[in-house]
Design an enzyme around this catalytic site. Structure first.
Site, PDB file in Angstrom:
ATOM      1  CG  HIS A  53      -2.010  -1.014   1.157  1.00  0.00           C
ATOM      2  ND1 HIS A  53      -2.955  -1.155   2.144  1.00  0.00           N
ATOM      3  CD2 HIS A  53      -2.316  -1.944   0.219  1.00  0.00           C
ATOM      4  CE1 HIS A  53      -3.798  -2.118   1.824  1.00  0.00           C
ATOM      5  NE2 HIS A  53      -3.428  -2.622   0.665  1.00  0.00           N
ATOM      6  CD  GLU A  55      -1.863   4.169   3.543  1.00  0.00           C
ATOM      7  OE1 GLU A  55      -3.022   4.354   3.934  1.00  0.00           O
ATOM      8  OE2 GLU A  55      -1.562   3.369   2.604  1.00  0.00           O
ATOM      9  CB  CYS A  92      -1.946   1.369   6.036  1.00  0.00           C
ATOM     10  SG  CYS A  92      -1.405   0.477   4.560  1.00  0.00           S
ATOM     11  CD1 TRP A 178      -6.431   4.107 -39.354  1.00  0.00           C
ATOM     12  CD2 TRP A 178      -7.618   3.446 -37.603  1.00  0.00           C
ATOM     13  NE1 TRP A 178      -5.830   2.971 -38.862  1.00  0.00           N
ATOM     14  CE2 TRP A 178      -6.546   2.542 -37.783  1.00  0.00           C
ATOM     15  CE3 TRP A 178      -8.508   3.235 -36.553  1.00  0.00           C
ATOM     16  CZ2 TRP A 178      -6.359   1.441 -36.947  1.00  0.00           C
ATOM     17  CZ3 TRP A 178      -8.313   2.147 -35.738  1.00  0.00           C
ATOM     18  CH2 TRP A 178      -7.249   1.276 -35.937  1.00  0.00           C
ATOM     19  NE  ARG A 192      -8.108   0.186 -26.443  1.00  0.00           N
ATOM     20  CZ  ARG A 192      -7.768  -0.393 -27.592  1.00  0.00           C
ATOM     21  NH1 ARG A 192      -6.540  -0.871 -27.739  1.00  0.00           N
ATOM     22  NH2 ARG A 192      -8.639  -0.490 -28.568  1.00  0.00           N
ATOM     23  CB  THR A 204     -16.871  -5.207 -31.948  1.00  0.00           C
ATOM     24  OG1 THR A 204     -17.998  -4.330 -31.926  1.00  0.00           O
ATOM     25  CG2 THR A 204     -15.601  -4.392 -32.107  1.00  0.00           C
ATOM     26  N   GLY A 313     -19.615  -2.999 -29.828  1.00  0.00           N
ATOM     27  CA  GLY A 313     -20.163  -2.098 -30.819  1.00  0.00           C
ATOM     28  C   GLY A 313     -21.448  -1.404 -30.432  1.00  0.00           C
TER      29      GLY A 313
END
Length: 381
Positions: A53, A55, A92, A178, A192, A204, A313
Site C-alpha cells: 500500500h 503508506e 496501514c 480510420w 485503456r 465487433t 459495438g
C-alpha cells in the site's frame, strides 16, 4: 477548512495516486506523502495488484532516505482512509502509528466494510491527530471505480464512441479505419491503461479482430483485461482475443438457457485458456443474442473489476445506455461524413419520445489534432 500547506501536500498525494489508476484492482489507487518541517520525507502509491500500500511505500522511502525513526512527529497525507484489517500485509493504520506519525490528513473515507471508519478510529485511539475531507471530491473522482464497486456493487463504466461527423462508426460495408487520427487513437490507449477491463461485443470481434491492448511506448504492460460479450460462445480461436495467448473473460448465456452454448464448445474454449462466465439473457424479449447488461456488470464486480471501458459495438453500447449503466461517455468525433447508410454508433433504443432519451451533460472538451474529444456525464450524476 484546510490551510494552504495541507492543500499543497494533498495535491501531491493525489498526483502520486494517479500513477496507480488502472493497476490496483480490486484495491483502490492511493497516494501518500510523509511531511516533516515543510519537506517531503517519503512518497508512495499503491503498487500493481494492490500491494504494498501507499503508506507502506512512503514510510519505507522516508526510512531509507533519512534513517530509522525519520517519520516520528511527521504528518502523513493520504488520499484514502488507511486500512485497518490484516490481509496480505498488516494494517496501514498500525504502520503509521508504529512509525510515530503525529498527524494524518486524509481526503476520503474507505467504504470497504473491513475499513469504513476503523482506520480513523485506530489512529485516534493511538493518539494520532486525524483530519479528513481535504480535497475529498478530487479523491473520490480518482477512485470512482473502487467506490462504485463497494457502494453500488458494479464497476464504474466509461462508454467510448468514435464516430464521424454524422454519428457513424463505419461505412455500410463495415470499413472503419480510420474515422479518427493518431492523436485521438493515442488518447484511447491512454484511457485503456486507466481501466481494469475493456468490454466489447462478439460482433465487433468478428468484424475488426481487435487486440484491445495498450500500445503506447513504455505502457505495454498496462493492457486491461478483455471482456467479450459472446452469448453463444462463437469467439473464433484464430482471433487475437480468442487464441488464449492473453487472458480474457468471455460472458455467455447459461448452459440451461434454450439458446445457450454447446457444452463441448465451452470446454474447448476453457482449454484454450479463456475464462468463461455465464450471464442471464436480457429481459423483456430483447432476444437471446444480448446478455443482461446489469447482471454482466455485477459479474465483473465479483471478478474484482472496478473500472470498465466499453469499446462497442453499437448494440452493446445501446444496451448499456438503455439500462442506465453508463457513468461517463467519451465521444471521439472525427471529420468524415459517412451518410445514412453507414453503421450508427448506437443500436436501436426503441424510443418514441425525446423525453425518454437518456440525457448527458458535457463536462470537458479537447481538440486532438483534426478531431475532438468530449466527455459527458449523465444529468442525474
Amino acid at each position: 477548512m484546510a490551510d494552504e500547506q495541507d492543500l499543497r501536500w494533498m495535491r501531491a498525494a493525489l498526483s502520486m495516486a494517479r500513477r496507480a489508476v488502472g493497476r490496483t484492482a480490486p484495491n483502490p489507487a492511493v497516494g501518500c506523502v510523509i511531511v516533516k518541517d515543510g519537506a517531503a520525507l517519503g512518497r508512495g502509491f499503491t503498487q500493481p495488484s494492490g500491494r504494498p500500500h501507499a503508506e507502506t511505500v512512503a514510510l519505507a522511502q522516508a526510512e531509507a532516505l533519512f534513517g530509522p525513526g525519520a517519520a516520528r512527529g511527521a504528518t502523513a497525507y493520504v488520499t484514502l482512509e488507511p486500512c485497518a484489517h490484516h490481509g496480505r500485509t498488516p494494517p496501514c493504520a498500525d504502520a503509521l502509528v508504529a512509525a510515530g506519525v503525529a498527524r494524518v490528513v486524509c481526503a476520503a473515507g474507505d467504504p470497504d466494510p473491513r475499513v469504513d471508519g476503523r482506520g480513523f478510529a485506530r489512529l485516534r485511539a493511538s493518539g494520532v491527530a486525524v483530519e479528513t475531507g481535504v480535497l475529498a471530491a478530487e479523491a473520490e473522482a480518482l477512485n470512482a471505480g473502487f467506490l462504485s464497486r463497494h457502494r453500488r456493487g458494479r464497476p464504474w463504466l466509461t462508454l467510448k464512441l468514435a464516430a464521424s461527423l454524422d454519428g457513424r462508426i463505419a461505412t455500410r460495408s463495415g470499413d472503419s479505419k480510420w474515422i479518427t487520427g493518431e492523436r485521438a487513437r493515442a488518447r484511447v490507449h491512454l484511457m485503456r491503461a486507466e481501466h481494469d477491463a475493456i468490454l466489447v461485443g462478439i460482433g465487433t470481434v468478428r468484424a475488426d479482430d481487435p487486440a484491445l491492448d495498450v500500445r503506447l511506448p513504455g505502457m505495454e504492460d498496462r493492457s486491461p483485461l478483455p471482456v467479450i460479450f459472446d452469448p453463444r460462445l462463437t469467439l473464433p480461436a484464430a482471433s487475437r482475443l480468442g487464441s488464449g495467448a492473453r487472458p480474457a473473460l468471455v460472458l455467455h448465456l447459461p448452459p440451461e438457457d434454450p439458446d445457450g452454448p454447446d457444452p463441448a464448445r465451452a470446454r474447448e474454449m476453457r482449454e484454450r485458456g479463456l475464462t468463461l462466465q455465464p450471464v442471464a439473457a436480457a429481459p423483456g424479449g430483447a432476444g437471446p443474442a444480448l446478455l443482461d447488461p446489469a447482471t454482466a456488470l455485477d459479474a465483473l464486480a465479483g471478478a474484482g473489476i472496478t473500472r470498465a471501458f466499453c469499446e462497442g459495438g453499437g448494440r452493446l453500447a445501446g444496451a448499456l445506455l438503455a439500462a442506465g449503466l453508463v457513468d461517463e461517455l467519451a465521444l471521439f468525433s472525427g471529420g468524415p461524413a459517412i451518410g445514412a447508410e453507414g453503421l450508427p454508433s448506437l443500436g436501436a433504443l426503441g424510443l418514441e419520445r425525446l423525453a425518454e432519451a437518456a440525457r448527458f451533460r458535457c463536462i470537458a472538451a479537447q481538440r486532438l489534432g483534426p478531431d475532438a474529444l468530449t466527455l459527458w456525464r449523465p444529468e442525474r450524476a
